[in-house]
Design an enzyme around this catalytic site. Structure first.
Site, short mmCIF file in Angstrom:
data_model
loop_
_atom_site.label_atom_id
_atom_site.label_comp_id
_atom_site.label_asym_id
_atom_site.label_seq_id
_atom_site.Cartn_x
_atom_site.Cartn_y
_atom_site.Cartn_z
N LYS A 183 0.82 -1.22 0.00
CA LYS A 183 0.00 0.00 0.00
C LYS A 183 0.86 1.28 0.00
CE LYS A 183 -3.54 -2.50 -0.37
NZ LYS A 183 -4.39 -3.23 0.54
C1 LIG Z 1 -5.45 -4.41 0.80
C2 LIG Z 1 -6.91 -4.24 0.86
C3 LIG Z 1 -7.65 -4.56 2.00
C4 LIG Z 1 -7.06 -5.30 3.17
O1 LIG Z 1 -6.05 -4.61 3.81
P1 LIG Z 1 -5.22 -5.36 4.96
O2 LIG Z 1 -4.51 -4.24 5.66
O3 LIG Z 1 -4.28 -6.28 4.27
O4 LIG Z 1 -6.17 -6.06 5.84
C5 LIG Z 1 -8.99 -4.26 2.03
N1 LIG Z 1 -9.61 -3.70 0.97
C6 LIG Z 1 -8.94 -3.40 -0.16
C7 LIG Z 1 -9.68 -2.77 -1.29
C8 LIG Z 1 -7.58 -3.69 -0.27
O5 LIG Z 1 -6.92 -3.43 -1.41
#
Ligand SMILES: *Cc1c(COP(=O)(O)O)cnc(C)c1O
Length: 391
Positions: A183
């Site tokens: 991210k």
């Molecule tokens: C990455 C992601 C998540 C989950 O995030 P985590 O921190 O790994 O739990 C949820 N929704 C979307 C759209 C994502 O891309």
């Protein structure tokens, strides 16, 4: 031979390393002062009253729904064009996800299709700001007010995104951010809920640490009390200071990282906007795009190769790609449990077959971006049904 260009990579440096060592030496290796500091700075950065650090965005989505008192028998509106966590967390509450199709341009949930899916069982909406482009929050908020629904935004892609000048994270009942390794702000694993509502913030704090009464994490400190009460059978969803050590410096350089993402996205836009057979991502005036993903869509009427073959050709040229997302309703669990089928969400399914994500992250060089641009132009040129040539 060129090095393989990974589709994504976190951008960490010496500052994060020093902070991690500091956390290790301090003895605070679970939740401690660095997590509190990260929460404070995150809330200041967005201009929101509360930010509560968690071990993932998934935890944030789950707790948000619990704050909305989602339980068996309830329905929650979600897009299918998202990561499975958006819908899985609805199931964790015992409720049923109701999938709504996306807008063919923004690729976010189609706000015009939400009202048609509302029943007396509907309790919440979980909009996803796909790739870092905000959903139509005015429409979603108006629907939520009309039907008294909770809004829990999935902002896993949307740190730095704005909607009509407002930061994502300041608008709805809750907003959940992800700091997963890929991210825009990465702490390995991690997440944050933001809210302006004091009551919700208190509930999130309690539920993310076993349901123990507030500030239980501080109970080993001088002046801290050994006494606590369990108010709810909560979850172990807290962040640790090792993650917060990374988060503090990732937040400090977010602006710099976002400027690089934006510059590279503009290079891609410029290169591909007139390329026949390729559709570039939509931007909306007044909504700042966070450029978490850079996606291209393949037009199968113009190109003679399909999306999967396009990915293969990029792989042969040492360019990593990914696909965001396999629609949630097409996964086996959802087919078996809810009878979801192909054809349920025509826009989502069509776009899934056309889309791919190409590398975009601050650690790339401009040469990398140029190499990807030239490679894509070559592939398009060689595989056009019309045999036109560019440049
Ligand atoms: C990455 C992601 C998540 C989950 O995030 P985590 O921190 O790994 O739990 C949820 N929704 C979307 C759209 C994502 O891309």
């Amino acid at each position: 031979m060129k090095k393989f260009l990974h589709y994504n990579k976190p951008w960490l440096d010496e500052k994060e390393e020093i902070e991690i060592i500091d956390a290790l030496r301090s003895g605070w290796i679970s939740r401690g002062p660095k997590t509190s500091e990260f929460e404070k700075r995150f809330a200041e950065y967005l201009g929101v009253k509360h930010a509560i650090a968690l071990n993932s965005c998934t935890a944030g989505l789950h707790i948000s729904l619990l704050c909305a008192d989602i339980k068996p028998g309830d329905e929650v509106i979600v897009p299918s064009f998202t990561f499975c966590a958006t819908a899985n967390t609805v199931i964790h509450c015992g409720a049923k996800p109701i999938f709504v199709d996306i807008d063919p341009e923004t690729l976010c949930i189609d706000a015009n299709k939400i009202e048609g899916e509302i029943t007396p069982k509907t309790k919440a909406i979980v909009p996803v700001h796909y790739a870092g482009l905000s959903c139509d929050m005015d429409k979603i908020t108006a629907i939520a007010q009309k039907y008294n629904l909770f809004v829990s935004e999935d902002a896993a892609h949307a740190i730095y995104s704005t909607y009509k000048g407002k930061n994502i994270g300041t608008i709805s009942d809750t907003t959940s951010f992800s700091f997963y390794a890929t991210k825009n702000l990465a702490t390995g694993e991690g997440g944050m809920i933001t809210t302006n509502n004091d009551e919700i913030a208190e509930k999130v704090r309690i539920m993310s640490l076993h349901g123990m009464s507030r500030a239980a994490w501080n109970r080993y400190n001088k002046g801290g009390s050994w006494y606590y009460e369990v108010e709810y059978p909560g979850f172990k969803y807290n962040m640790t200071d090792l993650q917060a050590a990374l988060g503090l410096h990732q937040l400090a350089k977010l602006e710099t990282m976002q400027n690089i993402r934006t510059k590279y996205a503009q290079m891609y836009n410029e290169a591909f906007k007139d390329l026949p057979g390729i559709t570039i991502p939509k931007q909306v005036e007044g909504n700042r795009h966070a450029w978490h993903l850079y996606t291209l869509r393949i037009n199968h009427d113009i190109l003679s190769i399909n999306r999967n073959e396009f990915i293969e050709k990029l792989n042969e040229l040492d360019i990593g790609t990914s696909v965001h997302f396999i629609p949630v309703h097409m996964h086996p669990y959802y087919r078996k449990t809810f009878g979801c089928n192909e054809g349920d969400l025509p826009v989502t399914e069509k776009i899934f077959n056309e889309i791919l994500s190409i590398p975009l992250y601050p650690g790339m060089t401009e040469d990398d971006v140029e190499y990807i641009i030239n490679s894509i132009k070559t592939i398009v040129n060689k595989n056009s049904r019309q045999r036109v040539s560019y440049e």
